[in-house]
Design a protein around this motif. Structure first.
Motif, PDB file in Angstrom:
ATOM      1  N   CYS A 161      20.285  34.221 -36.071  1.00 46.44           N
ATOM      2  CA  CYS A 161      18.972  33.901 -35.485  1.00 46.44           C
ATOM      3  C   CYS A 161      18.992  34.096 -33.971  1.00 46.44           C
ATOM      4  O   CYS A 161      18.011  34.557 -33.390  1.00 46.44           O
ATOM      5  N   CYS A 217      16.150  28.852 -38.823  1.00 48.56           N
ATOM      6  CA  CYS A 217      16.288  28.927 -40.278  1.00 48.56           C
ATOM      7  C   CYS A 217      16.675  27.588 -40.901  1.00 48.56           C
ATOM      8  O   CYS A 217      16.609  27.439 -42.125  1.00 48.56           O
ATOM      9  N   CYS A 250      21.799  29.534 -35.151  1.00 49.85           N
ATOM     10  CA  CYS A 250      22.985  30.152 -35.709  1.00 49.85           C
ATOM     11  C   CYS A 250      23.096  31.558 -35.111  1.00 49.85           C
ATOM     12  O   CYS A 250      22.158  32.041 -34.478  1.00 49.85           O
ATOM     13  N   CYS A 278      20.125  24.986 -37.260  1.00 50.44           N
ATOM     14  CA  CYS A 278      19.476  26.080 -36.556  1.00 50.44           C
ATOM     15  C   CYS A 278      17.970  25.796 -36.458  1.00 50.44           C
ATOM     16  O   CYS A 278      17.344  25.430 -37.454  1.00 50.44           O
TER      17      CYS A 278
HETATM   18 ZN   LIG Z   1      19.399  30.441 -38.112  1.00 46.64          ZN
END
Ligand SMILES: [Zn+2]
Length: 110
Positions: A102, A81, A99, A78
Motif C-alpha cells: 500500500c 487495506c 503495509c 494498514c
Molecule cells: Zn495495506
C-alpha cells in the motif's frame, strides 16, 4: 512490538523531533548559536534549514497519527487495506501507517 513499546518509541521520536524543529525554527538554542557565529546567514543555510523543517514537520505528523492510532486501538493495521503491517516494518519505522504494497501504491500516486 507491543503497544507500550510502540508508544514509548513514538514519544521519544516526537520529543527528539520537537527539539530539532525548535532548533531549526531558531528558538533560543539556535539564536544563541547564531549570535556567537555571527548573523552571516546566507540563503543556502536558510534553504537547507527550511527543507529540513519541512521533512521534520511531515515526520512529526506521521508520528502524531501513529499515536492517535494507538489511542484508537488500530495501531499496526494498514490504514488502506486494514491488514497488519509486518512487525519488521514497524520495528524500523514505528510511525508506518501502511503495509509495504500500500505504501508503494501511495508513493506511485504522488
Ligand atoms: Zn495495506
Amino acid at each position: 512490538m507491543d503497544d507500550t513499546t510502540a508508544r514509548e518509541r513514538l514519544e521519544s521520536m516526537l520529543a527528539e523531533l520537537d527539539r530539532s524543529i525548535g532548533v531549526l525554527r531558531g528558538e533560543p538554542v539556535a539564536v544563541a548559536d547564531r549570535s556567537a557565529a555571527d548573523a552571516g546567514s546566507d540563503l543556502t543555510d536558510t534553504d537547507r534549514a527550511q527543507a529540513m523543517l519541512t521533512v521534520a514537520t511531515t515526520h512529526r505528523g506521521a508520528i502524531l497519527a501513529a499515536l492517535k492510532r494507538l489511542d484508537e486501538g488500530t495501531y499496526g493495521d494498514c490504514v488502506d487495506c486494514g491488514r497488519p503491517v509486518p512487525e519488521g516494518r514497524l520495528e524500523a519505522r514505528p510511525e508506518a501507517a501502511r503495509c509495504v504494497p500500500c505504501q508503494a501504491k501511495q508513493e506511485r500516486r504522488r
